[in-house]
Design an enzyme around this catalytic site. Structure first.
Site, mmCIF file in Angstrom:
data_model
loop_
_atom_site.group_PDB
_atom_site.id
_atom_site.type_symbol
_atom_site.label_atom_id
_atom_site.label_comp_id
_atom_site.label_asym_id
_atom_site.label_seq_id
_atom_site.Cartn_x
_atom_site.Cartn_y
_atom_site.Cartn_z
ATOM 1 N N GLU A 1 0.818 -1.210 0.000
ATOM 2 C CA GLU A 1 0.000 0.000 0.000
ATOM 3 C C GLU A 1 0.856 1.265 0.000
ATOM 4 O O GLU A 1 0.453 2.291 -0.559
ATOM 5 C CB GLU A 1 -0.961 -0.011 1.187
ATOM 6 C CG GLU A 1 -1.925 -1.195 1.215
ATOM 7 C CD GLU A 1 -2.744 -1.366 -0.064
ATOM 8 O OE1 GLU A 1 -2.976 -0.360 -0.774
ATOM 9 O OE2 GLU A 1 -3.139 -2.510 -0.364
ATOM 10 N N HIS B 1 1.487 2.191 -3.516
ATOM 11 C CA HIS B 1 0.361 2.959 -4.054
ATOM 12 C C HIS B 1 0.404 4.392 -3.520
ATOM 13 O O HIS B 1 0.193 5.353 -4.258
ATOM 14 C CB HIS B 1 -0.965 2.314 -3.627
ATOM 15 C CG HIS B 1 -1.337 1.081 -4.380
ATOM 16 N ND1 HIS B 1 -1.439 1.046 -5.754
ATOM 17 C CD2 HIS B 1 -1.672 -0.171 -3.947
ATOM 18 C CE1 HIS B 1 -1.809 -0.173 -6.138
ATOM 19 N NE2 HIS B 1 -1.955 -0.929 -5.061
#
Length: 516
Positions: free
Chosen positions: A269, A272
């Site tokens: 994550e 991202h």
């Protein structure tokens, strides 16, 4: 020359749309992290209202007029960034105009309610409780695809895939997946034949969640995630939301007996999040140039940090002392080699987000085939659990214990995200090529990572990927950076080298595909 007033008017309209989308994103983030269950019904209405308001502004003729006025600027060159921005704005308008507002409202409202139904069904491993919602989502996806229209020579699924990976077609996905699948099957067979390999056992130690939180936050900051412009929380299914300029939110999940699982999810994550924080949102909020090129490119950023970095020997040479310092207790004796080996075990399992690099993409191919079949009507939603379990048995040699660990494990279909799954493997393919290009440009990259120097890689990604936003379509961006079209060979070579390193010489069968 177009006056600044015309550009300012366009910018103001786009920023208003961006603010509405940001409100919807924040409401969605709250639903998955903090919202009390009894708020779900009203939240669905809130999300539907915001989605409809944003949609109405995108299809407002005044926005189209603003775009046309800007396009008339005689000083815009063919390669001008503003012209690319206008091209993508017009694409968004034309796509949105094909969707009736009542369908947009229904898609949003249904997704919010289906998400809550999925949470309950997953917790109880009860597919039948979720089935009516999935049938409704598949029906809505068909309606959406029909409104958008299939490209010439294509199929309905292409219209949905194009939302997530513009320009990609299901046939193109098949062409990329087929040779990759063959290579993965060979690699898995070779691992099984090799016998003994690395083990996760030394790293399966009990670690309090609070200590894991400290480690995860430390690693996220070390690789470059800006906590003054973001936050790390917990959710059932880890995700990232670029809420607004200066507000990027990532989530992870923790198990007190498997700290590497949370760390891998967090690194994923963070990848991202770094992309979201690297996009030029401060000055271009609402413009396509401040948005991700595609979900495949977005996924390339998360997979690169999770895998090429987070599973490397260099990363663990740096991270091991911090693991011992921050986790202490049962983790106090863990060394870099043991940690490096543990994150590179090849062991087929039923859960996609817990799977290793070699088997991961088989999970994606399964989902791609099944959702495409449901959309076409070749697979009834009622028959999904059986088809899923048969495919897992055939691909991975596993029996699925229950629906929670089978067809209910992923959040995506509850949210109506049909056409999304292929972008995960496309991201792995992009990541492998980007990693090769980054190492070619920075020969000392891995030595630096071993000493905690992550900035050179992040700078390279910021310059070559993040800064462009949607200026170039994903396929063109890939060619510009790596000087080759997207293909399976770099990923296969990367995985073969891993398998050979951990399972012995000859355990990674070499493909016949030419390499750069």
């Amino acid at each position: 020359m177009t006056t600044p007033t015309v550009w300012n008017e366009l910018d103001a309209r786009l920023r208003e749309i961006a603010r509405l989308k940001s409100i919807g994103t924040l409401l969605g983030w709250d639903q998955e992290t903090m919202m009390p269950p009894r708020a779900a019904e009203f939240r669905a209405e809130e999300l539907a209202l915001v989605a409809t308001l944003a949609h109405d502004r995108i299809i407002d003729p005044r926005l189209t007029e603003s775009v046309a006025a800007c396009e008339a600027d005689p000083e815009l060159g063919a390669e001008d960034a503003r012209r690319a921005d206008l091209r993508e704005i017009r694409r968004d308008i034309e796509r949105a105009a094909k969707l009736p507002s009542d369908l947009v409202r229904e898609l949003s409202e249904t997704s919010s309610r289906a998400l809550e139904a999925w949470k309950r069904a997953r917790a109880e491993s009860d597919f039948e409780a979720f089935r009516p919602w999935l049938e409704r989502q598949v029906g809505l996806a068909r309606r959406k695809a029909a409104c958008l229209g299939a490209p010439e020579g294509g199929e309905g699924y292409d219209a949905l895939l194009d939302e997530f990976e513009p320009g990609m077609r299901a046939s193109g996905v098949e062409r990329l997946f087929a040779p990759l699948r063959d290579a993965l099957v060979r690699l898995i067979r070779s691992v099984r034949e090799a016998g003994d390999g690395p083990s996760k056992a030394p790293c399966r130690v009990a670690v309090p969640v609070e200590r894991q939180r400290e480690l995860n936050r430390f690693v996220a900051a070390a690789v470059g995630f800006d906590f003054d412009a973001g936050r790390l929380d917990v959710s059932t299914h880890p995700f990232t939301e670029g809420v607004a300029p200066g507000d990027t939110r990532i989530t992870t999940r923790y198990r007190d007996d498997e700290f590497l699982d949370a760390l891998g999810s967090t690194l994923h994550e963070v990848g991202h999040g770094l992309y979201e924080q690297g996009l030029p949102k401060d000055r271009l909020a609402g413009h396509p140039l401040a948005e991700a090129a595609s979900l495949g490119i977005h996924e390339s950023q998360s997979r690169l940090w999770e895998n090429q970095v987070g599973r490397s020997r260099a990363f663990w040479a740096w991270a091991a002392p911090h693991v011992r310092r921050l986790l202490s207790g049962a983790a106090a004796g863990l060394e870099a080699d043991a940690l490096h080996a543990a994150v590179n075990v090849v062991e087929p399992g039923p859960i996609r987000v817990e799977s290793d690099e070699v088997t991961y993409n088989l999970h994606i191919m399964l989902r791609f085939d099944l959702e495409r079949a449901m959309l076409r009507g070749d697979l009834a939603v009622a028959d999904l659990p059986g088809a899923w379990n048969d495919r897992v048995r055939g691909d991975l040699g596993l029996e699925v214990a229950d629906d929670r660990r089978g067809c209910l494990q992923d959040i995506h279909w509850s949210m109506g995200a049909i056409g999304y799954f292929p972008t995960y493997t496309l991201g792995n393919l992009y990541a492998a090529q980007l990693w090769e290009a980054a190492r070619d440009a920075n020969p000392d990259l891995e030595d630096g990572i071993a000493h905690g120097e992550f900035a050179p890689l992040l700078r390279w990604l910021r310059e070559h990927v993040h800064a462009h936003g949607r200026r170039y379509p994903a396929a063109e961006l890939c060619r510009r950076i790596t000087r080759r079209a997207l293909d399976h060979a770099p990923l296969v070579a990367y995985l073969e080298s891993k398998v050979e390193a951990f399972y012995g010489p000859g355990s990674g069968p070499r493909s016949n595909t030419a390499r750069r």
